[in-house]
Design a protein around this motif. Sequence first.
Motif: not given
Lengths: 271, 268, 254
Positions: B82, B87, B92, C145-147, C149-157, C160, C164-165
């Motif tokens: 992005f 962001r 952490w 939201d972007q955080l 989205d980043s997690a979703r873009a990497f297919n985080i379960s 997790e 972790r988020v």
Amino acid sequence: MSTAGAAAPSTRLWKRFGRPAQQWGVLLACLLGWQLVTTPVQSVFFPTPLEIGARMWSNWFSGPASRMFLTEAVFTDILPSMSRLLLGWLIAAVVGVTAGLLLGRSGTAMAYCGALFSFARSIPPPALVPVFLVLFGIGFRMQVATIVFGVVWPVLLNSADGARAVDVTKTETARAFRIPRGQWIGSVVLPAALPKVFAGLRISLALALIMMVISELVGSTNGIGHAMQLAQFRFEYTQLWAGVVLLGVLGYALNAALTAVEKRVLRALPQ
Amino acid sequence: MGTMLDVTGLGHTYDGRQAHTAMSDLTFTVASGELTCIVGPSGCGKSTLLRCIARLVEPSRGQVHLHGDLVREVPEDLAVVFQDYSRSLFPWMSVRGNIEFPLRSRGLSKAERRERATETLGWVGLADAAAKYPWQLSGGMQQRVAIARALACRPALLLMDEPFASVDAQTRFDLEDLLLRVRKEQDTTVLLVTHDIDESVYLGDRVLVLSQAPAEIVADLPVELGDDRDQITTRESETFVHLRGEIARLLRDTPIPDSTSSQAAHRG
Amino acid sequence: MRGSIRPLLGVAGFLAVCEIVGRSGSAPQGYLPPPSVVLVELARLLGERTFLLDVIATVLSWLIALAIAAAIAVPAGLLLGSVPFLRNAVGAVVEFLRPIPSVALIPLVVVIAGGGPGTKIFLAVYAAVWPLLFNTIYALGEIDDQLLDSARAFNISRPELLLRVTLPGVAPFVLTGLRLSASTALIVLISTEMLVPASGGIGHFIYLAGSGAGRMDQVLAGTLVAGLLGYAINAGMAGMQRRWVTWAPAGGTT
């Protein structure tokens, strides 16, 4: 978050009517559940909501028409309590905001007093009730003193925090234009610090209610807390519940009023 | 070279107070190993396009195929970088933690994850920063971490949303060269979205020019600049100057369809 | 060096003023004992077993109450905050329960449950739950939201994502809520101890010293201890926040 696919007008309608309706519905359902559970149990400790409501009505709203249906108890319980609460909170607010803004802008003063004030804030205020009791005796002055001491610190420390957060450019601009100190505090520091100030005021208001009750439970001849203590000694459980509900309603109303003022004020000031 | 990404009839309309069509009907393909740049004016729906491809947003119309498979949810072998590194990196987690985090759910063992992170940090020249936290790094370094995190997943397709728009000019040049080097070494397929014409020409094997929202492809231009590019000489070359002029003209001359809705364009 | 000397000078100045006021006789004898008397009494009390037991009783109840409150409020806040229907539905009930001043429940709970340690812990838990619950719910709305989205873009379960988020994301706000809860819980504990005979603790000690014996020096010494406890836990938690939540300044209001 708005749900995708919901057209704009229906979202607005939901916000205006649907959500409050749902919330009131849940609240009513809880009351109904409480009623249904307590009715068959018939415990003296847990009266039904209807009984509590009836007691509140007969306590406070069944007076003569000449006094707008308010009973004697309103003038001996609620009014003294509210006047002490509001007076104490207002004194604390004025003192706390003024001192906090001045301290927050003065690095030196804060360096000397900051730790002291943080400590004062950490003292659980009820612990000082005995001291105020011997200094002022049972009554109005002791209660107001207890409330003021109990709630002034969050306002003061939050205001100081807010005042410190005014950004350097604004400070330097004001100095470059030689803005007088009083005007500068009123028209630049205060607006910038307002969100924090309101946060402090909100914490203080909740604390003020606690301190009001405590001071009345310990040393008072009238007020809601005093009435509850009498009820405790007389084992009038419904009366106790009525007091708790009344305090909850008052707390809710006070908080709602402060929130409304906060919204007004913060909206009038473009940040 | 096979087709990596196949986008057919993709369109999206945001619901809301004023329904806004970010893109109506986009069709294009990206070949394996290709770096395709999409350039378009601010607010034309470029970000929406990337989000629809990654399935972060459910598109209103159309289909996306990734190496032949229809995309229904966020694909396993896809990575996104992005614009806003501050962001998108997890504050952490250390740099290493950020890179290893997506690898966990891809079933890599601890040792493998560690090895991958070390390797990709080497690619982006941050081998020494593994134990640091994002906020201890400069903006450019943070964005390199974000790129490393994406590359560590060995994605079939790397999506980049204005990846260099938030850093200063010098850092931007460095990051552009870093991207060119790494993707050549790793043979990664990249789809990069930018509003910067020069950047799209300098980086791309191919540039797709988008119109104002609702976005449409107005040109599909190959970039004949070869593999070895240099921030100074490439930008001086006749091909470069000619191409950037052509794109600028295309962007200037595309009719603005509905000026009110394009002004209120939803970015992001 | 200067940084640590000036607060000490401030405290010393305050004590000096108190000493003068206390010795001036402006308050009746024994009503406002000077710090010299209070501190000597405090030193004596700290060597006394019963006083120490009172302090321990208060601290233990406090820790138990905070642990219970956190165990209730944080999971409940995560659940309420992430399910819009629950958040909206329960919101109204929470809005009406929260403003009830917890000390108003003291007479009621005492007549129902008696004056044992369970009563004061229950009241402290009640008071401590709300700030934590509120801050947790609020924090969920504040995660970038972007955080996510980043997690979703990497297919985080999902697990997790939570571990972790979401949890690290709400941590600064939860810790701020915990600090608020801690000070409110202490207030309620001490109030209960003062109002309920035979409940033990510092509050009870202060009450006895004040009402029975009129020993203001002991009242102030007890108050000082209570203040130090409050200060210590607040400073401790602020330190924890600075150390472990390095990425974010304190969230929410302090």
